[in-house]
Design a protein around this motif. Structure first.
Motif, short mmCIF file in Angstrom:
data_model
loop_
_atom_site.label_atom_id
_atom_site.label_comp_id
_atom_site.label_asym_id
_atom_site.label_seq_id
_atom_site.Cartn_x
_atom_site.Cartn_y
_atom_site.Cartn_z
N GLY A 1 40.58 38.61 41.64
CA GLY A 1 41.79 39.09 41.00
C GLY A 1 42.38 40.34 41.63
O GLY A 1 43.51 40.34 42.10
N ASP A 2 41.62 41.43 41.63
CA ASP A 2 42.05 42.68 42.22
C ASP A 2 40.82 43.52 42.53
O ASP A 2 39.69 43.07 42.35
CB ASP A 2 43.03 43.43 41.30
CG ASP A 2 42.45 43.66 39.91
OD1 ASP A 2 41.21 43.61 39.75
OD2 ASP A 2 43.23 43.88 38.97
N LYS A 3 41.04 44.75 43.00
CA LYS A 3 39.90 45.57 43.40
C LYS A 3 39.01 45.91 42.20
O LYS A 3 37.77 45.91 42.33
CB LYS A 3 40.37 46.86 44.08
CG LYS A 3 39.20 47.68 44.63
CD LYS A 3 39.66 48.77 45.58
CE LYS A 3 40.23 49.96 44.84
NZ LYS A 3 40.36 51.14 45.73
N GLU A 4 39.60 46.19 41.05
CA GLU A 4 38.79 46.48 39.88
C GLU A 4 38.00 45.26 39.43
O GLU A 4 36.86 45.40 38.97
CB GLU A 4 39.68 47.00 38.75
CG GLU A 4 40.20 48.41 38.98
CD GLU A 4 40.80 49.02 37.73
OE1 GLU A 4 40.72 48.38 36.65
OE2 GLU A 4 41.34 50.13 37.83
N GLY A 5 38.58 44.08 39.58
CA GLY A 5 37.85 42.87 39.25
C GLY A 5 36.65 42.68 40.16
O GLY A 5 35.56 42.28 39.71
N LYS B 1 38.26 50.43 50.21
CA LYS B 1 39.52 49.73 50.45
C LYS B 1 39.27 48.24 50.63
O LYS B 1 38.34 47.84 51.34
CB LYS B 1 40.23 50.28 51.70
CG LYS B 1 40.45 51.79 51.69
CD LYS B 1 41.35 52.23 50.54
CE LYS B 1 41.60 53.73 50.57
NZ LYS B 1 42.37 54.19 49.39
N ILE B 2 40.10 47.44 49.99
CA ILE B 2 39.98 45.99 50.11
C ILE B 2 40.11 45.56 51.56
O ILE B 2 39.41 44.66 52.04
CB ILE B 2 41.03 45.28 49.24
CG1 ILE B 2 40.69 45.43 47.77
CG2 ILE B 2 41.13 43.79 49.61
CD1 ILE B 2 39.46 44.66 47.33
N TYR C 1 41.15 38.42 46.67
CA TYR C 1 41.99 38.42 45.47
C TYR C 1 41.88 37.09 44.73
O TYR C 1 41.94 37.05 43.49
CB TYR C 1 43.44 38.70 45.85
CG TYR C 1 43.69 40.14 46.26
CD1 TYR C 1 43.19 41.19 45.49
CD2 TYR C 1 44.43 40.45 47.39
CE1 TYR C 1 43.42 42.51 45.85
CE2 TYR C 1 44.66 41.77 47.77
CZ TYR C 1 44.16 42.79 46.98
OH TYR C 1 44.37 44.09 47.33
N TYR C 2 41.72 36.00 45.48
CA TYR C 2 41.58 34.68 44.84
C TYR C 2 40.33 34.64 43.96
O TYR C 2 40.36 34.14 42.84
CB TYR C 2 41.51 33.59 45.91
CG TYR C 2 41.22 32.21 45.37
CD1 TYR C 2 42.23 31.40 44.86
CD2 TYR C 2 39.91 31.73 45.35
CE1 TYR C 2 41.95 30.14 44.36
CE2 TYR C 2 39.62 30.47 44.83
CZ TYR C 2 40.64 29.68 44.35
OH TYR C 2 40.36 28.44 43.83
N LYS D 1 41.48 39.06 52.98
CA LYS D 1 41.90 39.84 51.81
C LYS D 1 42.46 38.91 50.73
O LYS D 1 42.18 39.10 49.53
CB LYS D 1 42.94 40.86 52.26
CG LYS D 1 43.51 41.72 51.16
CD LYS D 1 44.51 42.71 51.74
CE LYS D 1 45.20 43.52 50.65
NZ LYS D 1 46.19 44.47 51.22
N ARG D 2 43.22 37.91 51.15
CA ARG D 2 43.80 36.98 50.19
C ARG D 2 42.72 36.26 49.39
O ARG D 2 42.86 36.06 48.17
CB ARG D 2 44.67 35.95 50.93
CG ARG D 2 45.35 34.93 50.01
CD ARG D 2 46.27 34.03 50.82
NE ARG D 2 45.54 33.20 51.75
CZ ARG D 2 44.97 32.04 51.41
NH1 ARG D 2 45.05 31.59 50.17
NH2 ARG D 2 44.31 31.33 52.31
#
Length: 229
Positions: A65-69, A45-46, A61-62, A57-58
């Motif tokens: 991109g996302d969890k898969e990234g 989990k992120i 993502y910066y 968490k932000r």
């Protein structure tokens, strides 16, 4: 006073990001590598990864991109680290027989001491390799292993030590297969046959035998006899 302390705490990830972005990114990758290796892509989990890092968490993502990234970059970084370590072996100036043994035994040691790397590879195989980074992104790093083996094999063949008809990719497959199984199947193998092979003496013997098997596969028949002698 309490409000000010709380604000400082909230702003700390931002300050870390601005002052040391490379360090923050490396910290995220380290924590994420452990999380994905232990829980897989679905289970990690992120929020849990962010809670163990020096950022938010932000900011994850910066950067990714996302969890898969993030997962893809963890995979790329894991392969990159191994190739960088291989490049420090200085095999180019070593006799080909010694160089091939050293590379095989290095791979055994790397996999044995980097179980999270093996777990990541196992997890990605469950996903049929669909999250692997683009070939163009990691092929340069991975091809360094092939270049090393091509150089070793070509020098050994030209010296009359190695038999013709093999390829660096095939040699890489054989070395990887022997060293991968030692980690990937340790739990089930130990349950069935006991754990003697996974104790220090057993691992030392397996490490040497991996080098022996690879050399016996590559060497000319008369050179195998010399190795036995």
């Amino acid at each position: 006073m309490t409000i000010q302390a709380s604000a400082d705490t909230v702003d700390h990830p931002r300050r870390s990001w601005k002052q040391d972005p490379d360090g923050v990114r490396a910290n995220i990758l380290q924590v994420a590598r452990e999380a994905f290796a232990n829980k897989g892509l679905t289970g990690a989990k992120i929020e849990e990864i962010a809670a163990r890092t020096a950022t938010s968490k932000r900011m994850i993502y910066y950067y990714f991109g996302d969890k898969e990234g993030l997962y893809r970059e963890v995979l790329a970084d894991a392969y990159r680290r191994m190739r960088v370590a291989e490049d420090t072996l200085d095999l180019e100036d070593m006799p080909p027989v010694d160089a091939l043994r050293k590379l095989a035994e290095f791979t055994f040691d790397h996999h044995r001491t980097s179980r999270d790397f093996i777990r990541l590879v196992m997890i990605e195989n469950v996903h049929n390799g669909q999250h692997m980074p683009d070939a163009a992104e990691i092929s340069g790093q991975n091809s360094s292993a092939i270049r090393l083996l091509e150089d070793i094999y070509d020098r050994g063949r030209e010296a009359g030590l190695f038999r013709p008809g093999l390829s660096a990719v095939e040699l890489h497959w054989h070395i990887s297969a022997l060293c991968y199984f030692n980690v990937s199947n340790r739990a089930t193998f130990s349950q069935i046959f006991g754990d003697e092979l996974f104790k220090p003496e057993g691992q030392t013997n397996l490490r040497r035998h991996v080098g022996d098997m690879v050399l016996r596969f590559v060497l000319m028949p008369d050179k195998i006899a010399e190795m036995r002698g």
